[in-house]
Motif scaffolding. Sequence first.
Motif, PDB file in Angstrom:
ATOM      1  N   VAL A  49       0.858  -1.183   0.000  1.00  0.00           N
ATOM      2  CA  VAL A  49       0.000   0.000   0.000  1.00  0.00           C
ATOM      3  C   VAL A  49       0.895   1.234   0.000  1.00  0.00           C
ATOM      4  CG1 VAL A  49      -1.921  -1.107   1.203  1.00  0.00           C
ATOM      5  CG2 VAL A  49      -0.169   0.055   2.516  1.00  0.00           C
ATOM      6  N   SER A  50       0.358   2.343  -0.439  1.00  0.00           N
ATOM      7  CA  SER A  50       1.084   3.608  -0.392  1.00  0.00           C
ATOM      8  C   SER A  50       0.883   4.241   0.976  1.00  0.00           C
ATOM      9  CB  SER A  50       0.569   4.552  -1.478  1.00  0.00           C
ATOM     10  OG  SER A  50       0.827   4.022  -2.745  1.00  0.00           O
ATOM     11  N   LEU A  51       1.965   4.668   1.599  1.00  0.00           N
ATOM     12  CA  LEU A  51       1.902   5.289   2.913  1.00  0.00           C
ATOM     13  C   LEU A  51       2.527   6.675   2.854  1.00  0.00           C
ATOM     14  CD1 LEU A  51       3.071   2.254   5.069  1.00  0.00           C
ATOM     15  CD2 LEU A  51       0.737   3.103   4.819  1.00  0.00           C
ATOM     16  N   SER A  52       2.019   7.542   3.696  1.00  0.00           N
ATOM     17  CA  SER A  52       2.575   8.883   3.810  1.00  0.00           C
ATOM     18  C   SER A  52       3.111   9.062   5.234  1.00  0.00           C
ATOM     19  CB  SER A  52       1.490   9.931   3.520  1.00  0.00           C
ATOM     20  OG  SER A  52       0.531   9.905   4.567  1.00  0.00           O
ATOM     21  N   GLU A  54       2.170  11.032   7.394  1.00  0.00           N
ATOM     22  CA  GLU A  54       1.028  11.244   8.290  1.00  0.00           C
ATOM     23  C   GLU A  54       0.447   9.926   8.797  1.00  0.00           C
ATOM     24  OE1 GLU A  54       1.174  12.795   5.178  1.00  0.00           O
ATOM     25  OE2 GLU A  54       1.971  14.633   6.040  1.00  0.00           O
ATOM     26  N   ASP A  55       0.630   8.845   8.038  1.00  0.00           N
ATOM     27  CA  ASP A  55       0.135   7.536   8.472  1.00  0.00           C
ATOM     28  C   ASP A  55       0.846   7.047   9.729  1.00  0.00           C
ATOM     29  OD1 ASP A  55      -1.780   7.134   6.400  1.00  0.00           O
ATOM     30  OD2 ASP A  55      -0.152   6.605   5.026  1.00  0.00           O
ATOM     31  N   PHE A  56       2.007   7.630  10.041  1.00  0.00           N
ATOM     32  CA  PHE A  56       2.786   7.190  11.186  1.00  0.00           C
ATOM     33  C   PHE A  56       2.704   8.158  12.358  1.00  0.00           C
ATOM     34  CE2 PHE A  56       4.508   5.096   7.501  1.00  0.00           C
ATOM     35  CZ  PHE A  56       4.619   3.794   7.938  1.00  0.00           C
ATOM     36  N   GLU A  57       1.892   9.187  12.254  1.00  0.00           N
ATOM     37  CA  GLU A  57       1.709  10.132  13.349  1.00  0.00           C
ATOM     38  C   GLU A  57       0.686   9.574  14.317  1.00  0.00           C
ATOM     39  OE1 GLU A  57       0.761  14.023  11.926  1.00  0.00           O
ATOM     40  OE2 GLU A  57       2.587  14.153  10.719  1.00  0.00           O
ATOM     41  N   PHE A  58       0.993   9.656  15.596  1.00  0.00           N
ATOM     42  CA  PHE A  58       0.083   9.151  16.625  1.00  0.00           C
ATOM     43  C   PHE A  58      -0.240  10.259  17.607  1.00  0.00           C
ATOM     44  CE2 PHE A  58      -0.455   7.295  20.912  1.00  0.00           C
ATOM     45  CZ  PHE A  58      -1.639   6.627  20.685  1.00  0.00           C
TER      46      PHE A  58
END
Length: 71
Positions: A49-52, A54-58
């Motif tokens: 999948v494509s990840l950015s 922002e996908d890893f911000e919690f």
Amino acid sequence: TLTPKTSSLRKTVAEIQIDISSELFAKRLEIVGADGDRTLVTFSNERRVSLSPEDFEFQPPQGVRVSEPLR
């Protein structure tokens, strides 16, 4: 097989073993604790999948206390 470089991490983790398929998917992950305990995780049905970033911000929910003992 990965081994920790820092003494603080070696206090909790002895090594991490990762099995990767020929298609570069993780198949199995084993974490061996400094005390000999083992945690085994197996993976199936992986997909790309494509990840950015922002996908890893919690952002923890309000009222949650975050502990970071290895920092």
